[in-house]
Design a protein around this motif. Structure first.
Motif, PDB file in Angstrom:
ATOM      1  N   TYR A 105     -16.934   3.394  -8.991  1.00  0.00           N
ATOM      2  CA  TYR A 105     -16.170   2.600  -8.026  1.00  0.00           C
ATOM      3  C   TYR A 105     -15.469   3.487  -7.005  1.00  0.00           C
ATOM      4  CZ  TYR A 105     -12.506  -0.390  -6.151  1.00  0.00           C
ATOM      5  OH  TYR A 105     -11.662  -1.068  -5.313  1.00  0.00           O
ATOM      6  N   LYS A 121       1.111  -2.332   5.498  1.00  0.00           N
ATOM      7  CA  LYS A 121       0.446  -2.443   6.796  1.00  0.00           C
ATOM      8  C   LYS A 121      -0.195  -1.133   7.261  1.00  0.00           C
ATOM      9  CE  LYS A 121       2.998  -6.393   8.446  1.00  0.00           C
ATOM     10  NZ  LYS A 121       4.233  -6.777   9.116  1.00  0.00           N
ATOM     11  N   THR A 174       5.334  -0.961  -0.127  1.00  0.00           N
ATOM     12  CA  THR A 174       5.916  -2.294  -0.309  1.00  0.00           C
ATOM     13  C   THR A 174       4.996  -3.376   0.257  1.00  0.00           C
ATOM     14  OG1 THR A 174       7.956  -1.162   0.263  1.00  0.00           O
ATOM     15  CG2 THR A 174       8.094  -3.539  -0.063  1.00  0.00           C
ATOM     16  N   PRO A 175       4.690  -4.409  -0.537  1.00  0.00           N
ATOM     17  CA  PRO A 175       3.853  -5.489  -0.002  1.00  0.00           C
ATOM     18  C   PRO A 175       4.518  -6.139   1.202  1.00  0.00           C
ATOM     19  CG  PRO A 175       4.108  -5.701  -2.374  1.00  0.00           C
ATOM     20  CD  PRO A 175       5.040  -4.615  -1.934  1.00  0.00           C
ATOM     21  N   GLY A 176       3.723  -6.412   2.228  1.00  0.00           N
ATOM     22  CA  GLY A 176       4.239  -7.078   3.416  1.00  0.00           C
ATOM     23  C   GLY A 176       4.882  -6.145   4.417  1.00  0.00           C
ATOM     24  N   MET A 177       5.219  -4.922   3.990  1.00  0.00           N
ATOM     25  CA  MET A 177       5.855  -3.976   4.916  1.00  0.00           C
ATOM     26  C   MET A 177       4.997  -2.723   5.025  1.00  0.00           C
ATOM     27  SD  MET A 177       8.803  -5.405   5.765  1.00  0.00           S
ATOM     28  CE  MET A 177      10.532  -5.225   5.504  1.00  0.00           C
ATOM     29  N   LYS A 237     -16.153   3.588  -3.021  1.00  0.00           N
ATOM     30  CA  LYS A 237     -15.089   3.360  -2.060  1.00  0.00           C
ATOM     31  C   LYS A 237     -15.026   4.510  -1.053  1.00  0.00           C
ATOM     32  CE  LYS A 237     -10.400   1.745  -2.106  1.00  0.00           C
ATOM     33  NZ  LYS A 237      -9.177   1.651  -2.857  1.00  0.00           N
TER      34      LYS A 237
END
Lengths: 181, 196
Positions: free
Chosen positions: A38, A119, A113-116, A42
């Motif tokens: 994998y 990105k 951090t998810p959402g921050m 990737k």
């Protein structure tokens, strides 16, 4: 005495059975082979995104970089670096053109951090690194050309710094390795 | 075998909204619906098998060493599912991250082992595990639905989804947003008399 012996025997038996089951499962599920496959897949996919015309890559073990070939022409170099992000290590793949400009970067692994901070994996952010020279790699506020992510300056800075440092270092190594040949 | 063992876990003894157990993973993985479903499935698998084995062994395990025995059994199944995710669903494994191994210390599972499986027959324990597991999964999906909708202005399940025309409110994706969503849902359910 009998009671305390039973405690030891039962717990030991449960642990033994558990170890045997897990050992068997590890082999049956081919965890090691599949994980390695994998990661390789990737890596290849990301390399393809940076160098769409790539047909072959050759690893230079001594200096830890890849030479990228299209047909039989060396079209660039690729190497990995690790940045210190807000939530842990950020693993970045960097592609370099023959003329030592940056072809592009891809984020291989991150735990921001998810959402921050996450990105940094988005296309608009990594695309900023495409076709830049080493002097342009820096956040806009520090005189570079890269827009930081709103609310995730630390993550952006981590990527930018890691790319900047590693590219300088690898260009030296690539030039040295080139002379030898 | 009593069917009420199954239904009680979904509403009356819902692990998130009534027992308030396992909140840490619930807060952490409820950022996306996919993650909630994945995490819920893992918890159901572990809960089902650990409850079954523990209820079968309940007369064999001495009272003094029951907790270490339970933990070893639970850890075995968690490691199994974690290995399976690593080899067969690496993408989901990456997005769930550390929270799969942490199911070992999820208090729902040890809680069910200690308070139910160690005292009841195997069929009842299976129903109990299913009920609590489904209750956990539904709560997780509910929380993640709200968080994903408000936080990213999108709803998607396994790659299929659609966006909404408003600016996403980033706050709901962050852990603080999860606390707010759980708090509001709890208050709402309490007002409606759904939970005690």
């Amino acid at each position: 005495m009998r009671e305390s012996l039973k405690r030891v025997v039962v717990l030991t038996l449960i642990v033994l059975i558990s170890s045997v089951v897990l050992y068997q499962a590890y082999n049956v599920m081919e965890v090691e082979e599949r994980t390695a496959a994998y990661e390789q897949l990737k890596f290849e996919k990301m390399l393809q995104t940076i160098f769409p015309s790539e047909t072959r890559d050759v690893y230079n073990e001594e200096n830890d970089f890849y030479r990228i070939y299209s047909e039989d022409q060396c079209i660039g170099y690729a190497f990995m670096t690790i940045g210190k992000g807000y939530g842990g290590d950020i693993k970045i793949l960097i592609g370099l053109n023959n003329d030592k400009t940056i072809k592009g970067i891809e984020i291989i692994k991150q735990t921001e951090t998810p959402g921050m901070g996450v990105k940094i994996t988005e296309k608009w952010f990594t695309d900023q690194f495409g076709n830049t020279t080493i002097n342009e790699i820096g956040l806009k506020r520090s005189g570079g050309e890269i827009d930081a992510i709103t609310g995730a300056t630390k993550s952006s800075r981590a990527v930018v710094n890691a790319v900047h440092e590693t590219v300088i270092e690898k260009i030296k190594l690539i030039e040295k390795a080139g002379e030898k040949k | 075998m009593k069917i009420k063992e199954l239904t009680k876990g979904i509403v009356k003894r819902n692990p998130i909204f009534v027992l308030a157990l396992g909140l840490c993973p619930a807060l952490a993985v409820s950022t996306a619906i996919d993650n909630a479903i994945g995490m819920g499935a893992c918890v159901i698998f572990v809960l089902l098998l650990s409850n079954l084995i523990i209820s079968l062994l309940r007369n064999l395990i001495p009272k003094e060493v029951r907790i270490p025995c339970f933990i070893v059994i639970i850890a075995t199944f968690v490691t199994l599912i974690s290995l399976a995710l690593q080899s067969y669903l690496p993408e989901l494994n990456e997005s769930l991250g550390i929270y799969v191994p942490l199911i070992v210390v999820n208090c729902i599972i040890l809680g069910r082992a200690e308070s139910f499986a160690s005292k009841n027959s195997a069929p009842d324990s299976i129903l109990d595990a299913l009920g609590i597991g489904i209750g956990f999964t539904i709560s997780l999906i509910l929380i993640s639905l709200i968080r994903e909708f408000l936080g990213t202005a999108r709803i998607s399940i396994f790659g299929y989804g659609f966006g909404f025309p408003f600016a996403p409110i980033n706050f709901f994706i962050l852990p603080a947003g999860a606390f707010l969503v759980i708090g509001i849902l709890l208050a709402l359910f309490k007002k409606k008399g759904l939970v005690r």
